[in-house]
Design a protein around this motif. Structure first.
Motif, mmCIF file in Angstrom:
data_model
loop_
_atom_site.group_PDB
_atom_site.id
_atom_site.type_symbol
_atom_site.label_atom_id
_atom_site.label_comp_id
_atom_site.label_asym_id
_atom_site.label_seq_id
_atom_site.Cartn_x
_atom_site.Cartn_y
_atom_site.Cartn_z
ATOM 1 N N THR A 1 -2.869 10.261 0.104
ATOM 2 C CA THR A 1 -1.436 9.972 0.133
ATOM 3 C C THR A 1 -1.170 8.608 0.764
ATOM 4 O O THR A 1 -0.361 7.814 0.258
ATOM 5 N N ALA A 2 -1.857 8.323 1.870
ATOM 6 C CA ALA A 2 -1.678 7.031 2.537
ATOM 7 C C ALA A 2 -2.121 5.883 1.638
ATOM 8 O O ALA A 2 -1.476 4.822 1.591
ATOM 9 N N GLU B 1 0.527 5.300 -0.981
ATOM 10 C CA GLU B 1 1.699 4.624 -0.424
ATOM 11 C C GLU B 1 1.432 3.136 -0.240
ATOM 12 O O GLU B 1 2.300 2.297 -0.529
ATOM 13 N N ARG B 2 0.233 2.796 0.235
ATOM 14 C CA ARG B 2 -0.092 1.378 0.400
ATOM 15 C C ARG B 2 -0.143 0.670 -0.948
ATOM 16 O O ARG B 2 0.281 -0.483 -1.078
ATOM 17 N N SER C 1 1.605 1.294 -3.491
ATOM 18 C CA SER C 1 2.940 1.142 -4.075
ATOM 19 C C SER C 1 3.797 0.119 -3.340
ATOM 20 O O SER C 1 4.892 -0.219 -3.799
ATOM 21 N N GLU C 2 3.295 -0.374 -2.203
ATOM 22 C CA GLU C 2 4.068 -1.354 -1.448
ATOM 23 C C GLU C 2 4.098 -2.687 -2.191
ATOM 24 O O GLU C 2 3.084 -3.115 -2.750
#
Length: 248
Positions: free
Chosen positions: A238-239, A242-243, A245-246
């Protein structure tokens, strides 16, 4: 033919073709499949170094010479056992749209297989498996896992890292947590025991307040530790997503 002549004897029936019996003295007759099964059972309990032709013959109730009617050498036995082990690694289709559920399914199937033959996991350290011993599942299932991770949105490098990290964790979990628990030695010197019995007493000069405190707590069960492993892997993915998608 004269009335008083003896009738010609009927031709003797052709002898029935002998078939090899399915069992001999209550045991199935020897086959390559039985050899592979026996070898895998030994390797799973004791490791591949314990798989010798003499030991196999004893387990199967045959002579060593009889084994060589089915296999040419010990290496072939190792290959057969390794292929049988991997043939049991069945993973259902993985849907990237439900990657969390898919990853948990992958982990659960892998755990079940490894618990069945734990010490066979060390084959890569103990033996050199020839290409014949590499079952298609050894390629198919990692490909499916990488496909799941890439489909979920991870890049190639992140997906490969997760795959490698997961393999390392599952190997360690099987050998340090599940295997000791399944054979009844959990807590002696494994990952579930903070301070195994007798260790502190053997070194009375050591000051171990944190380990002593931890030893007084209830030890987590293998299932609890497995849940923590799964949560940790899911959180890592998940992390990474998220990175990725930044912006920038």
């Amino acid at each position: 033919m004269p009335a008083d002549a003896d009738p010609e004897p009927a031709p003797a029936p052709a002898p029935a073709k002998r078939r090899r019996p399915a069992t001999r003295k209550g045991r199935p007759t020897l086959t390559r499949e039985l050899i592979a099964e026996a070898a895998l059972e030994i390797a799973g309990d004791e490791g591949f170094p314990a798989v010798t032709m003499r030991r196999l013959a004893e387990e199967l109730g045959v002579t060593v010479r009889a084994l060589y009617r089915y296999v040419d050498e010990r290496q072939e036995v190792v290959d057969l056992a390794a292929a049988l082990f991997l043939s049991r690694w069945e993973v259902p289709p993985l849907d990237p749209g439900r990657w969390r559920e898919g990853l948990r399914t992958y982990l659960e199937h892998q755990r079940a297989l490894y618990r069945r033959h734990p010490r066979a996991l060390l084959v890569s350290l103990d033996e050199r498996v020839s290409p014949a011993g590499v079952h298609p599942n050894r390629l198919r299932n990692p490909e499916a896992l990488l496909g799941l991770l890439r489909g979920a949105g991870l890049g190639a490098r992140d997906a490969l890292y997760v795959h490698s990290d997961l393999a390392t964790r599952m190997f360690a979990f099987t050998l340090l947590v599940d295997h000791p628990a399944d054979r009844g030695t959990a807590g002696d010197a494994d990952a579930t025991g903070a301070l195994p019995d007798g260790w502190a007493a053997a070194h009375p000069g050591l000051d171990l307040p944190r380990l002593t405190e931890a030893a007084g707590l209830p030890a987590p069960t293998p299932d609890e530790l497995f849940e923590e492993l799964a949560r940790s892997v899911l959180a890592d993915i998940t992390a990474r997503l998220e990175r990725a998608s930044e912006p920038g």
